[in-house]
Motif scaffolding. Sequence first.
Motif, PDB file in Angstrom:
ATOM      1  N   GLN A 296       0.801  -1.225   0.000  1.00  0.00           N
ATOM      2  CA  GLN A 296       0.000   0.000   0.000  1.00  0.00           C
ATOM      3  C   GLN A 296       0.835   1.277   0.000  1.00  0.00           C
ATOM      4  OE1 GLN A 296      -3.508   0.340   2.272  1.00  0.00           O
ATOM      5  NE2 GLN A 296      -4.166  -1.744   1.898  1.00  0.00           N
ATOM      6  N   VAL A 297       2.086   1.197  -0.444  1.00  0.00           N
ATOM      7  CA  VAL A 297       2.968   2.360  -0.431  1.00  0.00           C
ATOM      8  C   VAL A 297       2.707   3.221  -1.667  1.00  0.00           C
ATOM      9  CG1 VAL A 297       5.359   3.141  -0.431  1.00  0.00           C
ATOM     10  CG2 VAL A 297       4.725   1.077   0.827  1.00  0.00           C
ATOM     11  N   PRO A 298       2.265   4.481  -1.495  1.00  0.00           N
ATOM     12  CA  PRO A 298       2.067   5.361  -2.651  1.00  0.00           C
ATOM     13  C   PRO A 298       3.377   5.587  -3.398  1.00  0.00           C
ATOM     14  CG  PRO A 298       1.096   6.312  -0.651  1.00  0.00           C
ATOM     15  CD  PRO A 298       1.915   5.137  -0.227  1.00  0.00           C
ATOM     16  N   GLU A 320      12.514  -5.292   3.106  1.00  0.00           N
ATOM     17  CA  GLU A 320      12.169  -5.493   4.522  1.00  0.00           C
ATOM     18  C   GLU A 320      11.272  -4.355   5.009  1.00  0.00           C
ATOM     19  OE1 GLU A 320      15.504  -6.694   7.209  1.00  0.00           O
ATOM     20  OE2 GLU A 320      16.690  -6.498   5.370  1.00  0.00           O
ATOM     21  N   VAL A 321      11.569  -3.132   4.563  1.00  0.00           N
ATOM     22  CA  VAL A 321      10.746  -1.984   4.946  1.00  0.00           C
ATOM     23  C   VAL A 321       9.345  -2.116   4.351  1.00  0.00           C
ATOM     24  CG1 VAL A 321      10.484   0.525   4.764  1.00  0.00           C
ATOM     25  CG2 VAL A 321      12.734  -0.465   5.228  1.00  0.00           C
ATOM     26  N   PHE A 322       9.268  -2.513   3.079  1.00  0.00           N
ATOM     27  CA  PHE A 322       7.958  -2.714   2.457  1.00  0.00           C
ATOM     28  C   PHE A 322       7.144  -3.761   3.215  1.00  0.00           C
ATOM     29  CE2 PHE A 322       9.420  -1.305  -2.052  1.00  0.00           C
ATOM     30  CZ  PHE A 322       9.303   0.017  -1.654  1.00  0.00           C
ATOM     31  N   ALA A 323       7.805  -4.783   3.730  1.00  0.00           N
ATOM     32  CA  ALA A 323       7.102  -5.825   4.499  1.00  0.00           C
ATOM     33  C   ALA A 323       6.669  -5.308   5.868  1.00  0.00           C
ATOM     34  CB  ALA A 323       8.001  -7.053   4.653  1.00  0.00           C
ATOM     35  N   GLU A 324       7.441  -4.371   6.423  1.00  0.00           N
ATOM     36  CA  GLU A 324       7.151  -3.844   7.757  1.00  0.00           C
ATOM     37  C   GLU A 324       6.035  -2.807   7.739  1.00  0.00           C
ATOM     38  OE1 GLU A 324       7.611  -3.042  11.958  1.00  0.00           O
ATOM     39  OE2 GLU A 324       7.992  -4.755  10.644  1.00  0.00           O
ATOM     40  N   ALA A 349       8.577   2.439  10.123  1.00  0.00           N
ATOM     41  CA  ALA A 349       8.960   1.137   9.565  1.00  0.00           C
ATOM     42  C   ALA A 349      10.465   1.086   9.299  1.00  0.00           C
ATOM     43  CB  ALA A 349       8.177   0.855   8.287  1.00  0.00           C
ATOM     44  N   VAL A 350      11.020   2.183   8.768  1.00  0.00           N
ATOM     45  CA  VAL A 350      12.474   2.245   8.541  1.00  0.00           C
ATOM     46  C   VAL A 350      13.221   2.101   9.862  1.00  0.00           C
ATOM     47  CG1 VAL A 350      14.369   3.744   7.819  1.00  0.00           C
ATOM     48  CG2 VAL A 350      12.314   3.586   6.409  1.00  0.00           C
ATOM     49  N   PHE A 351      12.795   2.834  10.880  1.00  0.00           N
ATOM     50  CA  PHE A 351      13.438   2.736  12.198  1.00  0.00           C
ATOM     51  C   PHE A 351      13.374   1.294  12.716  1.00  0.00           C
ATOM     52  CE2 PHE A 351      13.668   7.166  12.017  1.00  0.00           C
ATOM     53  CZ  PHE A 351      14.270   7.707  13.141  1.00  0.00           C
ATOM     54  N   ASN A 352      12.209   0.660  12.573  1.00  0.00           N
ATOM     55  CA  ASN A 352      12.051  -0.712  13.075  1.00  0.00           C
ATOM     56  C   ASN A 352      13.013  -1.675  12.386  1.00  0.00           C
ATOM     57  OD1 ASN A 352       9.985   0.307  14.607  1.00  0.00           O
ATOM     58  ND2 ASN A 352       8.349  -0.844  13.621  1.00  0.00           N
ATOM     59  N   VAL A 353      13.168  -1.520  11.076  1.00  0.00           N
ATOM     60  CA  VAL A 353      14.040  -2.427  10.318  1.00  0.00           C
ATOM     61  C   VAL A 353      15.502  -2.167  10.622  1.00  0.00           C
ATOM     62  CG1 VAL A 353      14.846  -2.987   7.974  1.00  0.00           C
ATOM     63  CG2 VAL A 353      12.391  -2.874   8.461  1.00  0.00           C
ATOM     64  N   LEU A 354      15.917  -0.888  10.589  1.00  0.00           N
ATOM     65  CA  LEU A 354      17.338  -0.581  10.762  1.00  0.00           C
ATOM     66  C   LEU A 354      17.810  -0.818  12.191  1.00  0.00           C
ATOM     67  CD1 LEU A 354      17.928   2.577   8.530  1.00  0.00           C
ATOM     68  CD2 LEU A 354      18.009   0.161   7.938  1.00  0.00           C
TER      69      LEU A 354
END
Length: 602
Positions: A296-298, A320-324, A349-354
């Motif tokens: 759902q990423v614009p 991974e970010v797209f999945a998060e 989501a970026v913070f969660n992945v990195l």
Amino acid sequence: MTKKITVTDTILRDAHQSIIATRMRTEDMLPICDKLDQVGYWSLEVWGGATFDACVRFLKEDPWERLRKLKAALPNTRLQMLLRGQNLLGYRHYSDDVVRAFVAKAAVNGIDVFRIFDAMNDVRNLRVAIEAVKAAGKHAQGTLSYTTSPVHTVAAFVEQAKAMQAMGIDSIAIKDMAGLLTPYAAADLVKALKAEIDLPVFVHSHDTAGMGAMCQLKAIEAGADHIDTAISSFAWGTSHPGTESMVAALKGSEYDTGLDLELLQEIGLYFYAVRKKYHQFESEFTAVDTRVQVNQVPGGMMSNLANQLKEQGALHRINEVFAEIPKVREDLGFPPLVTPTSQIVGTQAVFNVLAGERYKTITNEVKLYLQGRYGRAPGKINEHLRFQAIGSEDVIDVRPADLIKPELAKLREEIGALAKSEEDVLTYAMFPDIGRKFLEERAAGTLTPEVLLPIPEAGGVAAAGGEGVPTEFVIDVHGESYRVDITGVGVKGDGKRHFYLSIDGMPEEVVFEPLNQFVGGGGSKRKSASAPGDVSTTMPGNIVEVLVKEGDQVKAGQAVLITEAMKMETEVQAPIAGTVKAIHVAKGDRVTPGEVLVEIEG
């Protein structure tokens, strides 16, 4: 019975926002305005948040002056803008007096149609903007921010439309910013709206998943009155269905638009040449991508995420970010992904992945969201996350702007003599830091727009666009000027150091053998964090505020700094309890991961 379909072309706003990071300059719009004005469009979309931002931040153009020039050059065509309800063009809610003042000035300067949306679909956040548009005698379009989730049903969208109708809107727009609409879902939604509400229905759908034109055709057959398109040279992919294609598809049918296909093709050829000038801002994420139906990423958010991850040296982790992102969205109660919620969800989501741990760092915007400061979440929020983020703080249930005192007078006082007009005050209000910088540079006569790189020869490769937050240099090479921003410096490892640069807006990474062991961002010489009390950050960013001073006693977990990365703010906390021994940063400094920013002695 024939039903003429009317058309809005997005070429002067959303189309180039989706394809070339909103970088088209006014000088490339004005020469074609005479032909655009002859087409017979219902409206031309010319203004919106990112347009305003890019004018001031990168192009060094006054967005109000752009609007006035376009109004003069397009006397026979309605001009339209996208307005984020109580957020206007920014990322926060403004007081009601600012909303009313902004709408009034936008109307005076040339906007005829205001497409008003709220990222949460919370109609309370639309009321004042709708009232202001009606007071100005302009067209108020209420917007459904389309998304899919367990709570976003056709019935729910119809109820929202009824609530907006009760507020006095003139039409309804289905805003499919991510390209999530499917043809039969579009038909079902339009049919339900037309059955319950006697207002024109507009369909705005990005072609990210390759279904935009099909969605519009099925919507038209179900009763839609109007479609948004983009001239072909800036169409499809993360943009919109091509104007010429839709005009040709409907020609000779009961839905014929009546627009001149040959004239449109002339306009398309003009913009085909213009697009080449902006090759450096093209993103590899502007083509058809059906993954949007899952993540759902614009489109605009997708290219921004790519640029931001590249700046972190983590572009390889974009999947991974797209999945998060869908997981974060569910935790937050399924908000539609549109500004500012797309930035809030995407950055978290970026913070969660990195970080390698979900919600190890929670941005201030997520905390405000969980407190109800952006409005009512569409679905159920993860209460464990809410407690982790805000503890036992109260959650508000009123319209967020009800808690904001009038602020226009204060804003006028803050910007002072730099503002030569009420429009200047509003520019500062929308973007305080870059707005002030723009007005200061204008006063000093030092406004310098980004340099456009030469069009590459056949076989050349254009890099993706991006944005850095700068230690700035202008470098002349063989008569060409390039703006280079140092946007980040990695911690030394294996005898090498990674430098993150932005060259004329394009993020790049270079690796140097450093001459000095202690090299920090923004020209500083900060050492690497190693002691238990060394405070550092996990992402490159800027210091927004220093919350402590030397000698202060702090507790473990206490916020000592606020940083900004990817337009979101984050608290940086003390790793141990103790005394603040040294502070190595000040407001406005650029910082990078692994540097010692504050030293705490236990």
